[in-house]
Scaffold this motif. Structure first.
Motif, PDB file in Angstrom:
ATOM      1  N   MET A   1       0.844  -1.190   0.000  1.00  0.00           N
ATOM      2  CA  MET A   1       0.000   0.000   0.000  1.00  0.00           C
ATOM      3  C   MET A   1       0.873   1.231   0.000  1.00  0.00           C
ATOM      4  N   ILE A  52      -8.236   5.458  -6.084  1.00  0.00           N
ATOM      5  CA  ILE A  52      -8.126   4.658  -4.859  1.00  0.00           C
ATOM      6  C   ILE A  52      -9.525   4.436  -4.281  1.00  0.00           C
TER       7      ILE A  52
ATOM      8  N   MET B  64      -4.283   0.981  -4.414  1.00  0.00           N
ATOM      9  CA  MET B  64      -3.488   1.245  -3.209  1.00  0.00           C
ATOM     10  C   MET B  64      -2.231   0.383  -3.186  1.00  0.00           C
TER      11      MET B  64
END
Lengths: 163, 149
Positions: A1, A52, B64
């Motif tokens: 991430m 996102i 992400m």
């Protein structure tokens, strides 16, 4: 991430279970995280622009809305045409997810997956026929897999580490 | 629960998106011809009764830096429950469905990095002695939340 900074991560974690149902939801998140309402709105906006966040929305429960049958329809589509046809299948109003995936020969010849919801299996079958007509001669074989049991269902988890 | 006309309008409207503004419920309530408090209490009821599973941001784990992979296994009936336990014990297994096909277990692996997918699928293979077929998405044809309530 890697794309999220620590503040974004805290916002993702704070909203992962859903938005608070209050008149100023972003102000409430801001106060929990010791940020300003503007910070929360602008960071959420930036994450939405970056993809996102796909959207902020309500996820209806198909089962509770009477759509109790769901079938994963799978199709063996000519590689030369699968992208164009996949877009048309994905645009059908009753298809909620549509992906091209690799085959696993010889056990699995199918490269196009389309999730179809309906009030019962006969409705799913009718919709499957519509997809078959759309794919016509470019499809060599197809089948449908019905779910018979939900074995596990969880939302998105984020690890607790900060980066 | 039975949905009335306003509930249905709310379900349809809120699948499309929700404003990023200080008073977002006012904006949506205005579209729907109701008040923000009425909209909020309807939403609370939709979520509480299970007519909606969730209201909030939908994140793309891949954007992400994470990864998703649809996986499937063909499991003999007498081993099914034991294998389901082994698979479900992995926190990376997000959803898992039994389906009526020779490939009778379908689950999604969600990991923080793409390299973890094969590692976890291989570990499940080692633990169960059964093949884990991997069906990563190669292309996505737009999805929407398109339930008309």
């Amino acid at each position: 991430m890697t794309m999220l900074d620590p503040i974004d991560r805290r916002i993702v974690a704070a909203t992962g279970g859903g938005l608070p149902l209050v008149e100023r939801p972003y102000a409430q998140i801001a106060s929990e995280l010791e940020l300003t309402e503007d910070d929360v709105i602008s960071r959420l906006s930036a994450m939405q622009t970056q993809g996102i966040i796909r959207r902020i929305a309500l996820a209806p429960n198909h089962y509770r809305l009477g759509m109790t049958a769901n079938g994963m329809t799978v199709w063996d589509v000519d590689d030369a045409h699968v992208s164009d046809l996949g877009k048309r299948v994905g645009a059908l109003p009753f298809v909620t997810h549509c992906y091209r995936r690799p085959r696993a020969l010889p056990q699995w010849p199918y490269n196009l997956f389309a999730m179809v919801h309906g009030s019962d299996r006969s409705e799913v079958e009718a919709k499957r026929l519509e997809i078959a007509q759309l794919l016509s001669e470019f499809c060599r074989a197809n089948t449908v897999l019905y779910s018979t049991r939900i074995l596990k269902k969880t939302g998105l988890r984020l690890s607790q580490k900060e980066d | 629960m039975d949905l009335d006309a306003l509930d249905r309008a709310i379900v349809n409207r809120l699948q499309v998106g929700f404003p990023l503004a200080p008073n977002p419920f006012d904006i949506v309530a205005n579209d729907l011809g109701c008040t923000a408090p009425a909209l909020i209490s309807r939403l609370q009821r939709l979520v509480a009764t299970g007519a909606a599973t969730r209201f909030g941001p939908f994140f793309d784990a891949e954007a992400m830096g994470g990864a998703f992979c649809l996986c499937a296994m063909s499991i003999p009936a007498d081993q099914f429950d034991a294998v389901a336990q082994t698979v479900n014990a992995r926190p990376e297994v997000a959803h898992n469905y039994e389906r009526d096909h020779e490939l009778n277990m379908w689950f999604v692996l969600a990991t923080e990095s793409p390299n973890d997918i094969d590692e976890i699928a291989d570990a499940i293979q080692d633990e169960t002695g059964l093949a884990v077929f991997r069906f990563p998405k190669l292309e996505e044809y737009f999805i929407g939340f398109k339930v008309t309530a």
